[in-house]
Motif scaffolding. Structure first.
Motif, short mmCIF file in Angstrom:
data_model
loop_
_atom_site.label_atom_id
_atom_site.label_comp_id
_atom_site.label_asym_id
_atom_site.label_seq_id
_atom_site.Cartn_x
_atom_site.Cartn_y
_atom_site.Cartn_z
N SER A 109 20.44 -18.18 7.38
CA SER A 109 20.23 -19.05 8.83
C SER A 109 19.44 -19.75 8.99
O SER A 109 20.15 -20.99 9.91
CB SER A 109 19.99 -18.22 9.89
OG SER A 109 21.13 -16.37 10.30
N HIS A 157 27.63 -20.90 7.03
CA HIS A 157 26.27 -20.38 8.05
C HIS A 157 27.14 -19.06 8.39
O HIS A 157 27.23 -18.55 8.62
CB HIS A 157 25.74 -21.53 8.80
CG HIS A 157 25.11 -19.80 9.77
ND1 HIS A 157 25.17 -19.78 11.38
CD2 HIS A 157 23.72 -19.02 9.09
CE1 HIS A 157 24.37 -18.95 11.09
NE2 HIS A 157 23.28 -18.09 9.99
N ASP A 165 26.97 -11.03 5.46
CA ASP A 165 25.87 -9.81 5.22
C ASP A 165 26.21 -9.15 6.28
O ASP A 165 25.21 -8.11 5.52
CB ASP A 165 24.93 -11.01 5.83
CG ASP A 165 23.98 -12.18 4.81
OD1 ASP A 165 24.27 -11.82 3.60
OD2 ASP A 165 23.28 -13.94 5.91
N THR A 176 19.86 -12.71 5.73
CA THR A 176 20.50 -12.98 6.58
C THR A 176 19.88 -13.68 7.77
O THR A 176 20.85 -15.32 7.97
CB THR A 176 21.21 -11.92 7.69
OG1 THR A 176 22.09 -10.67 6.94
CG2 THR A 176 21.56 -12.42 8.45
N LEU A 177 18.24 -13.30 8.05
CA LEU A 177 17.55 -14.87 8.86
C LEU A 177 17.54 -15.97 7.48
O LEU A 177 17.16 -17.01 8.54
CB LEU A 177 16.63 -13.96 9.34
CG LEU A 177 16.61 -12.54 10.01
CD1 LEU A 177 15.53 -11.62 10.69
CD2 LEU A 177 16.92 -13.41 11.10
N LEU A 200 27.40 -15.61 7.25
CA LEU A 200 26.80 -14.89 7.94
C LEU A 200 27.64 -13.12 8.07
O LEU A 200 27.25 -12.16 8.28
CB LEU A 200 26.42 -15.18 9.32
CG LEU A 200 25.86 -14.06 10.38
CD1 LEU A 200 25.09 -13.98 10.15
CD2 LEU A 200 26.54 -15.02 12.22
N ARG A 217 21.25 -23.62 8.57
CA ARG A 217 21.93 -24.51 10.12
C ARG A 217 21.96 -25.40 10.30
O ARG A 217 22.47 -25.55 11.52
CB ARG A 217 20.20 -24.29 10.76
CG ARG A 217 18.73 -25.49 9.83
CD ARG A 217 17.83 -25.26 11.68
NE ARG A 217 17.03 -26.35 10.79
CZ ARG A 217 16.05 -26.03 9.29
NH1 ARG A 217 16.46 -25.14 8.57
NH2 ARG A 217 15.54 -27.50 9.10
#
Length: 200
Positions: A60, A70, A77, A56-57, A74, A64
């Protein structure tokens, strides 16, 4: 359409299991003994959640500059994390249940098989690490192993995750305390019935 309905019920059961886990409750009735089977799975589930969090990070950062995509990624996720935690919760709140007349063999939200004790021909502790699919046999490994084997006097009906029926006469499953469960099954089978006999 039936498959969609089955999948929706599966998701609902996961969410219910998650709620029961959070509120520290389990699905069982009075007089039933619970036997867990999910010990040792917590570390695996935690690892999966950790991997999902890292993904997830990472996504991201990579997305972005594309907010719509995104947001979709997200949401997927977050759903994956809820799904994994829900699976762990289902293992915790849906244990095997032994009553005076039957054993309910469970595995998460996928399996809930009721076996009348009068149909249990034998129960034994048997560690197996490999399982080949065979007619009339149901293998429910946890962590690739089963520790209890039941031989039945006559088949019982097992419903698969998609609602198909199978007749099974041998059931292998995992229990954290297999010795105690097997002993409890044997003891329950030897307890004389308290039902009144036929009129004289």
């Amino acid at each position: 359409m039936r498959t969609v309905s089955v999948l929706l019920r599966h998701e609902l059961r996961l969410l219910v299991s998650l709620w029961l886990w959070i509120t520290r409750r389990a699905q069982r009735a009075d007089g039933e003994r619970a036997f867990g089977y999910g010990r040792g799975q917590g570390a695996v589930m935690a690892a999966l959640v950790f991997v999902c969090a890292i993904e997830t990070l990472t996504m991201s950062v990579l997305l972005r500059d594309r907010p719509t995509l995104h947001g979709i990624v997200l949401a997927l996720d977050v759903y994956t994390v809820v799904f994994v935690v829900g699976m762990h919760a289902a293992f915790a709140v849906r244990p095997h249940l032994l009553a005076a007349d039957a054993l309910r063999v469970r595995r998460g939200v996928h399996v809930d098989l009721r076996i009348p004790l009068e149909q249990v021909a034998s129960a034994r502790r048997e560690l197996r690490m490999t399982h080949e699919r065979a007619d009339g046999e149901l293998n429910l490994p946890v962590g690739s192993q089963t520790t209890v084997t039941l031989e039945l006097t006559e088949p019982v009906t097992h419903f698969t995750a998609l609602g198909r029926q199978r007749q099974v006469g041998t059931v292998r499953f995992h229990a954290d305390d297999a010795d105690t469960l097997v002993a409890a099954i044997k003891q329950a089978r030897t307890v004389p019935s308290t039902s009144p006999g036929p009129p004289e």
